[in-house]
Write a protein that holds these residues in place. Structure first.
Motif, PDB file in Angstrom:
ATOM      1  N   MET A   1       0.841  -1.195   0.000  1.00 43.84           N
ATOM      2  CA  MET A   1       0.000   0.000   0.000  1.00 43.84           C
ATOM      3  C   MET A   1       0.880   1.251   0.000  1.00 43.84           C
ATOM      4  SD  MET A   1      -2.972   0.974   2.773  1.00 43.84           S
ATOM      5  CE  MET A   1      -1.908   1.799   3.949  1.00 43.84           C
ATOM      6  N   ARG A   2       0.505   2.221  -0.834  1.00 38.72           N
ATOM      7  CA  ARG A   2       1.239   3.498  -0.818  1.00 38.72           C
ATOM      8  C   ARG A   2       1.091   4.165   0.550  1.00 38.72           C
ATOM      9  NH1 ARG A   2      -0.611   7.502  -5.410  1.00 38.72           N
ATOM     10  NH2 ARG A   2       1.004   8.890  -4.651  1.00 38.72           N
ATOM     11  N   PRO A   3       2.122   4.890   1.017  1.00 35.83           N
ATOM     12  CA  PRO A   3       1.928   5.676   2.236  1.00 35.83           C
ATOM     13  C   PRO A   3       0.708   6.581   2.037  1.00 35.83           C
ATOM     14  CG  PRO A   3       4.192   5.861   1.442  1.00 35.83           C
ATOM     15  CD  PRO A   3       3.430   5.113   0.388  1.00 35.83           C
ATOM     16  N   THR A   4      -0.156   6.601   3.027  1.00 41.71           N
ATOM     17  CA  THR A   4      -1.450   7.275   2.862  1.00 41.71           C
ATOM     18  C   THR A   4      -1.664   8.332   3.938  1.00 41.71           C
ATOM     19  OG1 THR A   4      -2.406   5.298   1.847  1.00 41.71           O
ATOM     20  CG2 THR A   4      -3.959   6.888   2.786  1.00 41.71           C
ATOM     21  N   VAL A   5      -2.018   9.525   3.499  1.00 42.93           N
ATOM     22  CA  VAL A   5      -2.356  10.624   4.416  1.00 42.93           C
ATOM     23  C   VAL A   5      -3.864  10.866   4.320  1.00 42.93           C
ATOM     24  CG1 VAL A   5      -2.030  13.067   4.954  1.00 42.93           C
ATOM     25  CG2 VAL A   5      -0.082  11.704   4.128  1.00 42.93           C
ATOM     26  N   LEU A   6      -4.549  10.723   5.438  1.00 40.98           N
ATOM     27  CA  LEU A   6      -5.984  10.992   5.490  1.00 40.98           C
ATOM     28  C   LEU A   6      -6.200  12.334   6.176  1.00 40.98           C
ATOM     29  CD1 LEU A   6      -7.291   7.497   6.724  1.00 40.98           C
ATOM     30  CD2 LEU A   6      -7.016   8.304   4.357  1.00 40.98           C
ATOM     31  N   LEU A   7      -6.948  13.221   5.510  1.00 38.93           N
ATOM     32  CA  LEU A   7      -7.219  14.548   6.073  1.00 38.93           C
ATOM     33  C   LEU A   7      -8.728  14.713   6.237  1.00 38.93           C
ATOM     34  CD1 LEU A   7      -4.789  16.664   3.840  1.00 38.93           C
ATOM     35  CD2 LEU A   7      -4.409  15.937   6.212  1.00 38.93           C
ATOM     36  N   PHE A   8      -9.184  14.687   7.472  1.00 36.60           N
ATOM     37  CA  PHE A   8     -10.611  14.783   7.762  1.00 36.60           C
ATOM     38  C   PHE A   8     -11.038  16.222   8.031  1.00 36.60           C
ATOM     39  CE2 PHE A   8      -9.751  10.367   8.863  1.00 36.60           C
ATOM     40  CZ  PHE A   8     -10.906   9.702   8.494  1.00 36.60           C
ATOM     41  N   ASP A   9     -12.097  16.624   7.351  1.00 37.44           N
ATOM     42  CA  ASP A   9     -12.834  17.827   7.734  1.00 37.44           C
ATOM     43  C   ASP A   9     -13.547  17.528   9.065  1.00 37.44           C
ATOM     44  OD1 ASP A   9     -14.414  20.329   7.329  1.00 37.44           O
ATOM     45  OD2 ASP A   9     -16.069  18.917   7.035  1.00 37.44           O
ATOM     46  N   ILE A  10     -13.940  18.541   9.803  1.00 33.59           N
ATOM     47  CA  ILE A  10     -14.611  18.298  11.094  1.00 33.59           C
ATOM     48  C   ILE A  10     -16.122  18.516  10.993  1.00 33.59           C
ATOM     49  CG2 ILE A  10     -14.802  19.021  13.514  1.00 33.59           C
ATOM     50  CD1 ILE A  10     -11.835  19.740  13.456  1.00 33.59           C
ATOM     51  N   ASP A  11     -16.521  19.769  10.762  1.00 38.53           N
ATOM     52  CA  ASP A  11     -17.952  20.136  10.845  1.00 38.53           C
ATOM     53  C   ASP A  11     -18.755  19.457   9.740  1.00 38.53           C
ATOM     54  OD1 ASP A  11     -16.827  21.802  12.701  1.00 38.53           O
ATOM     55  OD2 ASP A  11     -17.388  23.665  11.726  1.00 38.53           O
ATOM     56  N   GLY A  12     -19.753  18.689  10.124  1.00 42.12           N
ATOM     57  CA  GLY A  12     -20.598  18.015   9.145  1.00 42.12           C
ATOM     58  C   GLY A  12     -20.023  16.706   8.658  1.00 42.12           C
ATOM     59  N   THR A  13     -18.725  16.507   8.861  1.00 42.72           N
ATOM     60  CA  THR A  13     -18.069  15.276   8.421  1.00 42.72           C
ATOM     61  C   THR A  13     -17.890  14.333   9.613  1.00 42.72           C
ATOM     62  OG1 THR A  13     -16.917  16.402   6.635  1.00 42.72           O
ATOM     63  CG2 THR A  13     -15.949  14.330   7.409  1.00 42.72           C
ATOM     64  N   LEU A  14     -17.217  14.800  10.659  1.00 41.59           N
ATOM     65  CA  LEU A  14     -17.020  13.989  11.862  1.00 41.59           C
ATOM     66  C   LEU A  14     -18.123  14.249  12.883  1.00 41.59           C
ATOM     67  CD1 LEU A  14     -13.173  14.481  12.439  1.00 41.59           C
ATOM     68  CD2 LEU A  14     -14.315  12.576  11.268  1.00 41.59           C
ATOM     69  N   VAL A  15     -18.574  15.498  12.934  1.00 39.97           N
ATOM     70  CA  VAL A  15     -19.518  15.880  13.997  1.00 39.97           C
ATOM     71  C   VAL A  15     -20.689  16.694  13.446  1.00 39.97           C
ATOM     72  CG1 VAL A  15     -17.577  16.052  15.616  1.00 39.97           C
ATOM     73  CG2 VAL A  15     -18.483  18.132  14.605  1.00 39.97           C
ATOM     74  N   THR A  16     -21.793  16.617  14.188  1.00 40.85           N
ATOM     75  CA  THR A  16     -22.886  17.581  14.045  1.00 40.85           C
ATOM     76  C   THR A  16     -22.664  18.646  15.102  1.00 40.85           C
ATOM     77  OG1 THR A  16     -24.507  16.044  13.159  1.00 40.85           O
ATOM     78  CG2 THR A  16     -25.375  17.902  14.407  1.00 40.85           C
ATOM     79  N   THR A  17     -22.487  19.880  14.677  1.00 36.39           N
ATOM     80  CA  THR A  17     -22.171  20.929  15.642  1.00 36.39           C
ATOM     81  C   THR A  17     -23.430  21.548  16.244  1.00 36.39           C
ATOM     82  OG1 THR A  17     -22.180  22.699  14.020  1.00 36.39           O
ATOM     83  CG2 THR A  17     -20.094  21.532  14.343  1.00 36.39           C
ATOM     84  N   ALA A  18     -24.572  21.317  15.617  1.00 32.95           N
ATOM     85  CA  ALA A  18     -25.841  21.882  16.097  1.00 32.95           C
ATOM     86  C   ALA A  18     -25.729  23.393  16.306  1.00 32.95           C
ATOM     87  CB  ALA A  18     -26.293  21.174  17.384  1.00 32.95           C
ATOM     88  N   GLY A  19     -24.963  24.040  15.446  1.00 31.20           N
ATOM     89  CA  GLY A  19     -24.882  25.507  15.478  1.00 31.20           C
ATOM     90  C   GLY A  19     -23.955  26.085  16.535  1.00 31.20           C
ATOM     91  N   CYS A  20     -23.193  25.243  17.220  1.00 31.52           N
ATOM     92  CA  CYS A  20     -22.325  25.746  18.308  1.00 31.52           C
ATOM     93  C   CYS A  20     -21.327  26.790  17.812  1.00 31.52           C
ATOM     94  CB  CYS A  20     -21.551  24.593  18.951  1.00 31.52           C
ATOM     95  SG  CYS A  20     -22.569  23.550  19.997  1.00 31.52           S
ATOM     96  N   GLY A  21     -20.704  26.512  16.682  1.00 30.53           N
ATOM     97  CA  GLY A  21     -19.690  27.438  16.162  1.00 30.53           C
ATOM     98  C   GLY A  21     -20.305  28.771  15.788  1.00 30.53           C
ATOM     99  N   ARG A  22     -21.448  28.719  15.141  1.00 31.92           N
ATOM    100  CA  ARG A  22     -22.125  29.966  14.731  1.00 31.92           C
ATOM    101  C   ARG A  22     -22.530  30.776  15.961  1.00 31.92           C
ATOM    102  NH1 ARG A  22     -24.880  32.171  10.356  1.00 31.92           N
ATOM    103  NH2 ARG A  22     -24.443  30.404   8.976  1.00 31.92           N
ATOM    104  N   ARG A  23     -23.104  30.126  16.966  1.00 31.26           N
ATOM    105  CA  ARG A  23     -23.535  30.872  18.159  1.00 31.26           C
ATOM    106  C   ARG A  23     -22.338  31.471  18.896  1.00 31.26           C
ATOM    107  NH1 ARG A  23     -26.920  26.465  18.442  1.00 31.26           N
ATOM    108  NH2 ARG A  23     -25.752  25.501  20.136  1.00 31.26           N
TER     109      ARG A  23
END
Ligand SMILES: [Mg+2]
Length: 233
Positions: A1-23
């Protein structure tokens, strides 16, 4: 397997923020400028923190493009982080998405795979969102919203940092950006990385494929997602 770098977005991808960041950002603007609903007309999807605050300054009629603006953006984001911590603590709907914990455990245990973040969140904001969910320790590096305002630059820095973790040149790595908006997909493509989409209420998996994602899933649960991330399909 080629060396692999995984780059995860957070908001909407890993978590539901329920508007916390906006508030939290609205409160930061309110405390500093005495105005409410500054960000009412600003869309957050796939946006970086600096770009959101700059849009807020513009909405206020404040300078938004000069060196004074850069200082103002820094100040708002500094005020924002403790407000974000409080919002998250007070919001039971703030949660980790289905399958994420298992996926992070499986990928971070693999030799030759570097698990990191590619996010518009400033580093302290990313920490505030991921630490309470007990997944922060899976991410050894990342590209963050405090590195740059442009998402393309953020994911490029994340890719370079992941390659450094693996001890190989970034050119020899397979880089995968996992995100929930066409902006994540565009950033991946801008740096020659592969985009894997996660459907959300805003964009379906089909729409993310149409925007250029190599693959997209309704959520991050299940063996097909793990196989796609590891390039086993
Ligand atoms: Mg997102």
């Amino acid at each position: 397997m080629r060396p692999t770098v995984l780059l995860f977005d957070i908001d909407g991808t890993l978590v539901t923020t329920a508007g916390c960041g906006r508030r939290a950002l609205e409160r930061a603007f309110g405390a500093r400028y005495g105005r409410s609903a500054v960000l009412r007309d600003v869309g957050f999807d796939g946006m970086t923190d600096r770009a959101i605050v700059r849009a807020g300054l513009r909405a206020l009629g404040e300078p938004s493009e000069d060196s004074q603006a850069e200082d103002a953006i820094d100040a708002v984001l500094t005020d924002y982080v403790p407000l974000l911590v409080r919002e998250i603590a007070e919001t039971p709907e703030f949660r980790l998405h289905r399958g994420v914990r298992e996926l992070l455990e499986a990928t971070s245990a693999r030799a030759g795979v570097a698990v990191g973040l590619g996010t518009g969140n400033v580093r302290a904001g990313a920490r505030a969102k991921l630490a309470p969910l007990d997944v922060l320790h899976h991410f050894g590096f990342g590209g963050f919203g405090c590195d740059h305002e442009d998402r393309n630059v953020i994911v490029r820095l994340g890719a370079e940092r992941g390659a450094a973790v693996l001890g190989v040149p970034v050119e020899s790595c397979r880089v995968v950006v996992i995100g929930d908006t066409p902006r994540d997909v565009a950033a991946a493509r801008a740096i020659g990385a592969e985009a894997i989409g996660v459907g959300s209420a805003r964009f379906t998996a089909e729409e993310l494929v149409a925007s250029g994602a190599a693959r997209a899933f309704a959520d991050l649960a299940g063996p097909a997602v793990l196989a796609a991330l590891l390039g086993d399909v």
